[in-house]
Motif scaffolding. Structure first.
Motif, PDB file in Angstrom:
ATOM      1  N   PRO A  20      62.047  29.808  39.016  1.00  0.00           N
ATOM      2  CA  PRO A  20      61.816  28.463  38.453  1.00  0.00           C
ATOM      3  C   PRO A  20      60.696  27.596  38.511  1.00  0.00           C
ATOM      4  O   PRO A  20      60.241  27.083  37.690  1.00  0.00           O
ATOM      5  CB  PRO A  20      63.158  27.615  39.093  1.00  0.00           C
ATOM      6  N   GLU A  21      59.989  27.500  39.923  1.00  0.00           N
ATOM      7  CA  GLU A  21      59.026  26.225  39.944  1.00  0.00           C
ATOM      8  C   GLU A  21      57.745  26.675  39.468  1.00  0.00           C
ATOM      9  O   GLU A  21      56.792  25.968  38.914  1.00  0.00           O
ATOM     10  CB  GLU A  21      58.991  26.452  41.355  1.00  0.00           C
ATOM     11  N   SER A  24      57.528  24.713  36.539  1.00  0.00           N
ATOM     12  CA  SER A  24      58.119  23.116  36.416  1.00  0.00           C
ATOM     13  C   SER A  24      56.541  22.573  36.780  1.00  0.00           C
ATOM     14  O   SER A  24      57.185  21.392  37.624  1.00  0.00           O
ATOM     15  CB  SER A  24      58.943  23.136  37.301  1.00  0.00           C
ATOM     16  N   PRO A 199      62.765  22.398  35.711  1.00  0.00           N
ATOM     17  CA  PRO A 199      63.137  23.641  35.919  1.00  0.00           C
ATOM     18  C   PRO A 199      64.117  24.093  35.772  1.00  0.00           C
ATOM     19  O   PRO A 199      64.736  25.367  35.808  1.00  0.00           O
ATOM     20  CB  PRO A 199      63.642  22.673  37.248  1.00  0.00           C
ATOM     21  N   GLU A 200      65.098  23.406  34.604  1.00  0.00           N
ATOM     22  CA  GLU A 200      66.420  24.717  34.011  1.00  0.00           C
ATOM     23  C   GLU A 200      66.084  24.873  33.234  1.00  0.00           C
ATOM     24  O   GLU A 200      66.319  25.562  32.001  1.00  0.00           O
ATOM     25  CB  GLU A 200      67.518  23.390  33.837  1.00  0.00           C
ATOM     26  N   THR A 201      64.709  25.180  32.448  1.00  0.00           N
ATOM     27  CA  THR A 201      64.280  24.955  31.611  1.00  0.00           C
ATOM     28  C   THR A 201      64.048  27.020  30.809  1.00  0.00           C
ATOM     29  O   THR A 201      63.643  27.622  31.885  1.00  0.00           O
ATOM     30  CB  THR A 201      62.491  25.077  30.705  1.00  0.00           C
ATOM     31  N   SER A 202      64.723  27.604  29.922  1.00  0.00           N
ATOM     32  CA  SER A 202      65.579  29.339  29.788  1.00  0.00           C
ATOM     33  C   SER A 202      63.555  29.894  29.682  1.00  0.00           C
ATOM     34  O   SER A 202      62.879  29.280  29.080  1.00  0.00           O
ATOM     35  CB  SER A 202      66.261  29.180  29.050  1.00  0.00           C
ATOM     36  N   ARG A 206      60.307  28.675  27.680  1.00  0.00           N
ATOM     37  CA  ARG A 206      58.797  28.278  28.576  1.00  0.00           C
ATOM     38  C   ARG A 206      57.541  28.097  27.628  1.00  0.00           C
ATOM     39  O   ARG A 206      56.613  29.525  27.685  1.00  0.00           O
ATOM     40  CB  ARG A 206      59.236  29.204  29.902  1.00  0.00           C
ATOM     41  N   ALA A 598      74.154  30.519  27.279  1.00  0.00           N
ATOM     42  CA  ALA A 598      74.550  29.341  28.727  1.00  0.00           C
ATOM     43  C   ALA A 598      76.128  29.224  28.073  1.00  0.00           C
ATOM     44  O   ALA A 598      76.151  29.462  29.208  1.00  0.00           O
ATOM     45  CB  ALA A 598      74.360  27.705  27.925  1.00  0.00           C
ATOM     46  N   ASP A 601      77.270  31.996  30.643  1.00  0.00           N
ATOM     47  CA  ASP A 601      76.852  31.465  31.342  1.00  0.00           C
ATOM     48  C   ASP A 601      78.499  30.921  32.252  1.00  0.00           C
ATOM     49  O   ASP A 601      79.021  30.392  33.172  1.00  0.00           O
ATOM     50  CB  ASP A 601      76.360  30.801  32.631  1.00  0.00           C
TER      51      ASP A 601
END
Length: 915
Positions: A20-21, A24, A199-202, A206, A598, A601
């Motif tokens: 994830p980073e 971001s 960071p939470e972008t799917s 992106r 989402a 989940d």
């Protein structure tokens, strides 16, 4: 320190895949983390990283060798039992019997191998070449390298039409758009631009990343490699796919169960008969012969070959319906499907963006015609109009044509295609329907390109009256930069009230699942400063277009047919929920709203199971979501068909009961993970395949039960004769002749039986239901006992006078009785006059062929010793024909009475051969 100055002994940064980073981080942080810069890596550094990380390739599952495919044909329990029977026959000296069994087993394996290997070769022919070369910056110079030698930290140059070779963080972008459908399922190209994201972008959102296996469809850019090979998103999903085990088909499980049951029965009856014979003080050798005869009688030696041949014929039929089957059992599995999880783009829709509505300040206009063919017209209400006679509509169409880079290519015969992005292509097609073309028009002078931040594009043209800026983009953005609008052919001020009305109309279009794109223009004053900000202000707003990927015309009818066949259809797509829901409504795919990835989940398995009963649209889903859906549906004993075309679909295709990859737009990963490839990418072809699969299963059930009823007849004749103290009525080679040759021909012919008229009005069969239901067993036993008793009757009247002639009468009589019986098994619901006496001409040719062969073995002198036959008189044949006729008459009477009781009501899902 630049990479060119790095110490060669210094350890390169650790490759962390695509965590994830990456998305971001800022550009500078990415470069620092990966030890690279604007000049790219040095050649020495790239070599060291290649040694450490390995080549930028995927670890592929090793394709089975020809020997492995051939040996797999022997895994069936029934085949193993036949091999044991051949061994026993050889041990007791019945060499001819053993050879006959082995020949049929090897031929069966050879036929199955041929079909599966050819399917594998067909897949290879469908595969498209993956990216081979890529352009990188190394030592400050642009150079072309083998894509397999790209390493983390490399600076890759992206150009329109090229495939992305690895996972990249975008550091430069000019109108860069990437088609990510193979990875995320997003139907529209995604705008790419540098800059950190939350960071939470799917994955699908992106916009600062470009992923391996996707394609640049517009613009250009540069990106730093953050992951290669199996650590890319493409590789991660490929690895997930390789960990998923192949599912066995319902038919394979049923045939194995049948084989085990028959094996136990064969051994039990043979042992019991030997014990009874010894108690009757018969000779040990004679009883061994009886035991072998009984084992041969119980096992339908021709069944594996007939099943294989029928499935192979089904594969040919499937191919005519645009379904390429990779493994034989998959053709039948398709007929057992109770849930179809289908992709949207290109499967339910045409994958050709189309302008369907244009809203100008004057009025709303409907645009007819679908796809890229420039055929259609313009309607205001129900009335056709000339679009160029309408000043506002004509100016809108001219603007979206000039502010455009797409090209419409092809013709009506070869098919139309768009060179450029699908959305721009849709606007070009709409303008073409009005008779507009860029040929011979003004020349472009300057351009301000589209990107995700600006959300608009401008091209300036030199016109006779001066320079004009033509602008298109997000309508709300253009509206904010407009002060006027074109109304009734005149330019009038844009009031705030009118601005609010237009924004509301834009919202209505978007909520209806339409992609909305606006247009504006502005005559430019001479000598004024020309920057994007100064040019794109004080615009004259022209309106907006509603664009949609139109549903395939035949898809709605296919979904209706699924509903009548008791098949649930669930749309699973990476596209946005509004678009997916709109397409579902247009196709009549009823359900309660849409669930996103989402949402999935947040739901427990039990909650999701309940929602799947009412919700038929899943959007923005990942590979893991698809696997979870399949797992949940499988617990409900569903047989699941999953369609897909992208890398993200591969694990689910492998996990599903039958995975269906797209042949046109499917990726190699999807095709290799599938059981079937849809040659035309059309959902309606799947439904046609379901109908063919149901016909195949019905026919397999028909001839399996027919063969077993014949074997029961042989068994009753042998055991009954033994209990009555008669000599052996049928010797092993005669039983093999019946099972392999005469029964085999008619059983194969049953595989050509047409589908019954209500085949798509029955519910899917229960995959756990055995091939031999209780009703089917009852029918098999009744008919088999009848045939056996008739055979004993024929034999018992002659054996004391002439044993060889009596045995020939019993042998030939049983064959004739079974030929009457095969007509019963054409259908147990409809009498012959309902299904058509000659609707299966292959069967009647098989009956004539069987009789001809039997005549040969009875009268040809050199064949008589092998099969223990003696000549018969015409009166003998006439007697046998009369004795067998009641078998057919009784079957017809039963079906007529049953059809009257049921009044020809559609079946309840039970196979038509259950009796």
């Amino acid at each position: 320190m630049t990479t060119s100055d790095r110490d060669p002994k210094e350890a390169p940064p650790v490759q962390g895949g695509t965590p994830p980073e990456w998305h971001s981080l800022s550009t500078e942080a990415i470069r620092q983390k990966l030890g690279t810069g604007p000049s790219g890596l040095s050649a020495n550094e790239a070599w060291m990283r290649l040694e450490r990380y390995g080549e930028n390739v995927l670890r592929e599952e090793v394709r089975e060798t020809p020997l492995q495919v051939f040996l797999r044909q022997f895994r069936s329990v029934l085949i193993i039992i036949l091999l044991i029977a051949a061994g026993v026959s050889f041990f007791v000296g019945a060499i001819l019997d053993a050879a006959a069994i082995l020949i049929i087993v090897v031929l069966n394996a050879a036929f199955g191998f041929t079909q599966e290997w050819q399917a594998g070769e067909a897949i290879a022919a469908l595969k498209k070449m993956l990216v081979q070369q890529a352009v990188v910056i190394r030592d400050g110079r642009q150079q072309e390298v083998d894509a397999a030698r790209i390493v983390p930290g490399d600076l890759v140059v992206l150009e329109m039409g090229e495939q992305v070779p690895a996972d990249l963080f975008i550091v430069e972008a000019t109108s860069l758009e990437v088609d990510e459908a193979p990875l995320t399922g997003e139907s529209s190209p995604v705008d790419k631009a540098p800059g950190p994201l939350p960071p939470e972008t799917s994955l699908a959102e992106r916009s600062n990343m470009a992923f391996a296996g996707t394609t640049v469809v517009n613009g250009r850019g540069r990106g730093v490699v953050v992951a290669t090979g199996m650590t890319t998103e493409f590789g991660r999903i490929a690895g997930l796919s390789q960990r998923v085990r192949d599912e066995t088909t319902p038919l394979s499980r049923q045939m194995d169960r049948l084989g085990r049951d028959l094996g136990v029965i064969a051994v039990g009856i043979a042992v019991l008969a030997v014990i009874v014979g010894l108690l009757q003080q018969r000779g040990l050798l004679e009883m061994f012969l009886v035991g072998v005869s009984l084992a041969v009688a119980v096992i339908p030696e021709g069944l594996p070959a007939v099943v294989t041949l029928t499935l192979a014929l089904g594969v040919k039929s499937m191919m005519r319906r645009n379904c390429l089957i990779r493994r034989l059992p998959a053709s039948e599995t398709l007929g057992a499907v109770s849930v179809i999880c289908t992709d949207k783009t290109g499967t339910l829709t045409k994958n050709e963006m189309t302008v369907v509505r244009v809203r100008t300040p004057d009025a709303e206009v409907t645009v007819t015609g679908t796809g890229y063919a420039p055929e259609g017209g313009f309607l205001r209400g129900d009335d056709p109009i000339d679009p160029l006679a309408d000043p506002g509509l004509g100016q809108f169409l001219r603007t979206v044509l000039l502010c455009n880079h797409a090209v419409l290519a092809g013709d009506g015969e070869k098919g139309w295609r768009v060179l450029g992005t699908p959305t721009e292509g849709a606007l070009v097609v709409a303008a073409s329907k009005a008779g507009l073309s860029r040929e011979g028009g003004p020349e472009a002078e300057e351009e301000f390109s589209f990107n995700s931040a600006r959300k608009r594009m401008t091209i300036i043209y030199r016109e006779e009256e001066g320079d004009v800026a033509y602008v298109k983009g997000a309508p709300e953005v253009l509206l904010a930069r407009s002060s006027r609008l074109l109304l009734g052919g005149s330019v009038v001020p844009l009031t705030e009230d009118r601005r609010e009305e237009v924004l509301a109309e834009i919202g209505e279009y978007a909520s209806g699942g339409l992609r909305v794109l606006g247009a504006a223009y502005r005559p430019l004053p001479d000598g004024a400063e020309r920057t994007a900000e100064t040019v794109e202000e004080d615009l004259i707003f022209l309106g907006f277009a509603g664009i949609v990927d139109p549903p395939r015309p035949e898809a709605a009818e296919a979904i209706r047919l699924c509903r009548s066949a008791g098949i649930d259809v669930i749309m699973i797509t990476g596209d946005n929920p509004l678009t997916a829901s709109a397409v579902a409504r247009g196709l009549g795919l009823s359900g309660e709203g849409a669930l996103t990835g989402a949402d999935l989940d947040r739901l427990t398995d039990d909650e999701l199971k309940g929602r799947l009963r009412t919700t038929k649209v899943l959007s923005r889903v990942t590979a893991e979501h698809k696997l979870r859906v399949i797992d949940i549906l499988s617990r409900e004993r569903s047989v699941i068909a999953m369609t897909g075309d992208g890398v993200n679909d591969a694990p689910a295709l492998k996990k599903a009961s039958i995975g269906i990859a797209m042949g046109i737009k499917g990726t190699d990963a999807a095709k290799e993970s599938s059981d079937m490839v849809l040659v035309d990418d059309n959902f309606a072809s799947i439904v046609a395949g379901v109908e063919e699969g149901r016909r195949e299963y019905d026919n397999i059930a028909r001839f399996t039960r027919y063969l077993l009823s014949s074997n029961v007849g042989e068994l009753v004749a042998i055991v009954g004769g033994l209990l009555l103290g008669l000599p052996l009525i049928l010797i092993p080679i005669q039983i093999l002749w019946i099972n392999l040759v005469t029964d085999g021909l008619t059983a194969i012919a049953l595989g050509f039986e047409p589908a019954e008229p209500d085949v798509m009005r029955r519910r899917p069969r229960d995959p756990t239901e055995p091939l031999l239901t209780r009703n089917a067993l009852l029918v098999i036993l009744i008919l088999g006992i009848w045939l056996g008793l008739l055979t004993i009757y024929v034999f018992s009247g002659l054996y004391t006078v002439d044993l060889e002639r009596a045995r020939t009468m019993a042998f030939s009589g049983l064959i004739i009785f079974e030929l009457y019986n095969v007509l019963n098994f054409r259908s147990f619901r409809f009498p012959l006059h309902r299904i058509g006496v000659f609707s299966n001409p292959t069967l009647f040719l098989a009956i004539l062929g069987t009789l001809a062969l039997q005549v040969l073995v009875v009268y040809v002198p050199f064949l008589q010793p092998f099969l223990g036959t003696a000549p018969l008189t015409p009166g003998d044949w006439g007697l046998l024909a009369l004795l067998g006729l009641p078998v057919l008459v009784a079957g017809e009477v039963y079906k007529i009475l049953r059809s009257r009781v049921e009044k020809d009501a559609p079946g309840s899902g039970e196979s038509p051969e259950t009796g």
